[in-house]
Design a protein around this motif. Structure first.
Motif, short mmCIF file in Angstrom:
data_model
loop_
_atom_site.label_atom_id
_atom_site.label_comp_id
_atom_site.label_asym_id
_atom_site.label_seq_id
_atom_site.Cartn_x
_atom_site.Cartn_y
_atom_site.Cartn_z
N GLN A 47 102.33 29.77 68.86
CA GLN A 47 101.25 29.04 69.51
C GLN A 47 99.93 29.49 68.90
O GLN A 47 99.73 30.68 68.67
N ASN A 48 99.05 28.54 68.66
CA ASN A 48 97.69 28.84 68.21
C ASN A 48 96.80 28.70 69.44
O ASN A 48 96.79 27.64 70.07
N ILE A 49 96.09 29.78 69.80
CA ILE A 49 95.27 29.73 71.00
C ILE A 49 93.85 30.18 70.70
O ILE A 49 93.59 30.88 69.73
N LYS A 50 92.93 29.75 71.57
CA LYS A 50 91.55 30.20 71.52
C LYS A 50 91.34 31.10 72.73
O LYS A 50 91.69 30.73 73.85
N LEU A 51 90.79 32.29 72.50
CA LEU A 51 90.49 33.22 73.58
C LEU A 51 88.98 33.43 73.63
O LEU A 51 88.35 33.74 72.61
N THR A 52 88.40 33.26 74.82
CA THR A 52 86.98 33.50 75.03
C THR A 52 86.84 34.68 75.98
O THR A 52 87.33 34.62 77.12
N PHE A 53 86.20 35.74 75.51
CA PHE A 53 86.03 36.97 76.29
C PHE A 53 84.58 37.11 76.71
O PHE A 53 83.67 36.76 75.96
N GLU A 54 84.38 37.68 77.90
CA GLU A 54 83.05 38.07 78.33
C GLU A 54 83.10 39.47 78.91
O GLU A 54 84.12 39.88 79.48
N GLY A 55 82.00 40.20 78.75
CA GLY A 55 81.89 41.56 79.26
C GLY A 55 80.53 42.11 78.92
O GLY A 55 79.72 41.46 78.27
N LYS A 56 80.28 43.33 79.36
CA LYS A 56 78.97 43.97 79.11
C LYS A 56 78.89 44.60 77.74
O LYS A 56 77.82 44.73 77.16
N ASP A 57 80.03 45.05 77.20
CA ASP A 57 80.06 45.67 75.88
C ASP A 57 81.50 45.56 75.36
O ASP A 57 82.27 46.51 75.42
N ILE A 58 81.84 44.40 74.86
CA ILE A 58 83.22 44.09 74.46
C ILE A 58 83.62 44.91 73.24
O ILE A 58 82.88 45.00 72.26
N ASP A 59 84.81 45.50 73.32
CA ASP A 59 85.36 46.32 72.25
C ASP A 59 86.39 45.48 71.48
O ASP A 59 87.54 45.36 71.88
#
Length: 96
Positions: A47-59
């Motif tokens: 599967q080809n997926i798009k992941l969108t992350f949010e956070g204060k200081d993403i690692d």
């Protein structure tokens, strides 16, 4: 280095674990406050997926390690938002 607030990546993953479980496990990565996954393409093997992350200081390194431990691989980094807050894209005349 500026803090990363939003990160959008393109990921190739096996069918197992299913998308819901995969997303849930990736969301548990330290520095991730929220993640949204979208199925882009499906074939017999992956599967080809798009992941969108949010956070204060993403690692990113920790996220990439989690994805690889789940059998996936990062294909590309498609969007990064850095700084004190996330700036929302606005359409301009050049986008028409």
């Amino acid at each position: 280095m500026a803090t990363v607030r939003r990160l959008v990546i393109d990921v190739l993953k096996p069918h197992d674990p299913p998308l819901l479980e995969f997303t849930d496990q990736v969301a548990e990565t330290e520095s991730v406050e929220g993640v949204t996954s979208s199925l882009i393409e499906l074939d017999q093997e992956v599967q080809n997926i798009k992941l969108t992350f949010e956070g204060k200081d993403i690692d990113f390194a920790a996220i990439e390690e989690t994805i690889e431990n789940l059998g996936g691989s990062v294909h590309s980094v498609d969007q990064v938002a850095c700084g004190e807050y996330v700036v929302t894209d606005r359409r301009t005349l050049q986008d028409a």
